[in-house]
Design a protein around this motif. Sequence first.
Motif, PDB file in Angstrom:
ATOM      1  N   TYR A  17      -9.872  -4.861   3.063  1.00 34.44           N
ATOM      2  CA  TYR A  17      -8.933  -5.668   3.899  1.00 34.44           C
ATOM      3  C   TYR A  17      -7.873  -4.475   4.645  1.00 34.44           C
ATOM      4  O   TYR A  17      -7.889  -4.415   5.736  1.00 34.44           O
ATOM      5  CB  TYR A  17      -7.996  -6.600   3.322  1.00 34.44           C
ATOM      6  CG  TYR A  17      -7.357  -7.522   4.298  1.00 34.44           C
ATOM      7  CD1 TYR A  17      -7.703  -8.177   5.189  1.00 34.44           C
ATOM      8  CD2 TYR A  17      -5.947  -7.095   4.411  1.00 34.44           C
ATOM      9  CE1 TYR A  17      -6.951  -8.886   6.145  1.00 34.44           C
ATOM     10  CE2 TYR A  17      -5.077  -7.751   5.149  1.00 34.44           C
ATOM     11  CZ  TYR A  17      -5.514  -8.779   6.016  1.00 34.44           C
ATOM     12  OH  TYR A  17      -4.689  -9.500   7.147  1.00 34.44           O
ATOM     13  N   TYR A  18      -7.346  -3.710   3.850  1.00 28.44           N
ATOM     14  CA  TYR A  18      -6.605  -2.692   4.376  1.00 28.44           C
ATOM     15  C   TYR A  18      -7.094  -1.344   4.792  1.00 28.44           C
ATOM     16  O   TYR A  18      -6.518  -0.343   5.236  1.00 28.44           O
ATOM     17  CB  TYR A  18      -5.440  -2.500   3.493  1.00 28.44           C
ATOM     18  CG  TYR A  18      -4.272  -3.468   3.207  1.00 28.44           C
ATOM     19  CD1 TYR A  18      -3.498  -3.848   4.169  1.00 28.44           C
ATOM     20  CD2 TYR A  18      -4.385  -4.338   1.901  1.00 28.44           C
ATOM     21  CE1 TYR A  18      -2.648  -5.177   4.174  1.00 28.44           C
ATOM     22  CE2 TYR A  18      -3.752  -5.517   2.117  1.00 28.44           C
ATOM     23  CZ  TYR A  18      -2.605  -5.848   3.094  1.00 28.44           C
ATOM     24  OH  TYR A  18      -1.856  -6.898   2.884  1.00 28.44           O
ATOM     25  N   GLU A  28      -0.512   4.775  -2.146  1.00 32.29           N
ATOM     26  CA  GLU A  28       0.286   3.820  -1.404  1.00 32.29           C
ATOM     27  C   GLU A  28       1.185   3.174  -2.496  1.00 32.29           C
ATOM     28  O   GLU A  28       2.292   2.933  -2.204  1.00 32.29           O
ATOM     29  CB  GLU A  28      -0.560   2.948  -0.631  1.00 32.29           C
ATOM     30  CG  GLU A  28      -1.006   2.853   0.439  1.00 32.29           C
ATOM     31  CD  GLU A  28       0.240   3.113   1.557  1.00 32.29           C
ATOM     32  OE1 GLU A  28       1.064   2.127   1.731  1.00 32.29           O
ATOM     33  OE2 GLU A  28      -0.004   4.059   2.397  1.00 32.29           O
ATOM     34  N   PHE A  58       2.656  -4.600  -1.285  1.00 36.94           N
ATOM     35  CA  PHE A  58       1.899  -5.533  -0.351  1.00 36.94           C
ATOM     36  C   PHE A  58       2.213  -7.121  -0.814  1.00 36.94           C
ATOM     37  O   PHE A  58       1.358  -7.636  -1.503  1.00 36.94           O
ATOM     38  CB  PHE A  58       0.185  -5.375  -0.720  1.00 36.94           C
ATOM     39  CG  PHE A  58      -0.170  -4.022  -0.381  1.00 36.94           C
ATOM     40  CD1 PHE A  58      -0.614  -3.660   0.963  1.00 36.94           C
ATOM     41  CD2 PHE A  58      -0.594  -3.117  -1.321  1.00 36.94           C
ATOM     42  CE1 PHE A  58      -1.120  -2.488   1.277  1.00 36.94           C
ATOM     43  CE2 PHE A  58      -0.805  -1.933  -1.088  1.00 36.94           C
ATOM     44  CZ  PHE A  58      -1.171  -1.665   0.070  1.00 36.94           C
ATOM     45  N   LYS A  82      -2.117  -9.063  10.740  1.00 41.46           N
ATOM     46  CA  LYS A  82      -2.858  -7.686  10.557  1.00 41.46           C
ATOM     47  C   LYS A  82      -3.180  -7.381  12.173  1.00 41.46           C
ATOM     48  O   LYS A  82      -3.029  -6.259  12.448  1.00 41.46           O
ATOM     49  CB  LYS A  82      -4.035  -7.866   9.669  1.00 41.46           C
ATOM     50  CG  LYS A  82      -4.652  -6.330   9.760  1.00 41.46           C
ATOM     51  CD  LYS A  82      -5.914  -6.608   8.874  1.00 41.46           C
ATOM     52  CE  LYS A  82      -6.551  -5.001   8.646  1.00 41.46           C
ATOM     53  NZ  LYS A  82      -7.897  -5.256   8.281  1.00 41.46           N
TER      54      LYS A  82
END
Length: 138
Positions: A17-18, A28, A58, A82
């Motif tokens: 997704y990211y 991250e 997140f 997004k």
Amino acid sequence: MVNSAQFTKRLEKILQYYSLTAAAFAEEIDFNRSTISHLLSGRNKPSLEFVMKLYEKFPEVDMDWLLFGKGNFPTPSQNDVKENVTKKSTVSEKKPIDLFSNETIRQQVKMEHRTENQKQIDKIVIFYKDGSFNVYQN
């Protein structure tokens, strides 16, 4: 109990997704690459520290979905967010909001009415980085 195979699939969905590699994801959330590799292979189950770091970076990831598969990821509103983040921002003329207009007051009353009909909070648990936690119960 966390099902390792299902957890791995959900973690892979987050990475996809990211658009993150396992190494980029580890960077991250400031976690060891080897730990991420072990989680993705199903060798290890997630630690509380891992879950907390993921949630810190997140917060839009639903923990019930991540740990137990209950719910969805991403939610439709997260897809909109997004898309808005990835699109170049454009300047558009927007009308200023009059905070004292009847329409604004009506909208505020509607929002208050909606929140009254929602579920009531029973308990809040806050986890700290040092592993301790506080429980606040109604």
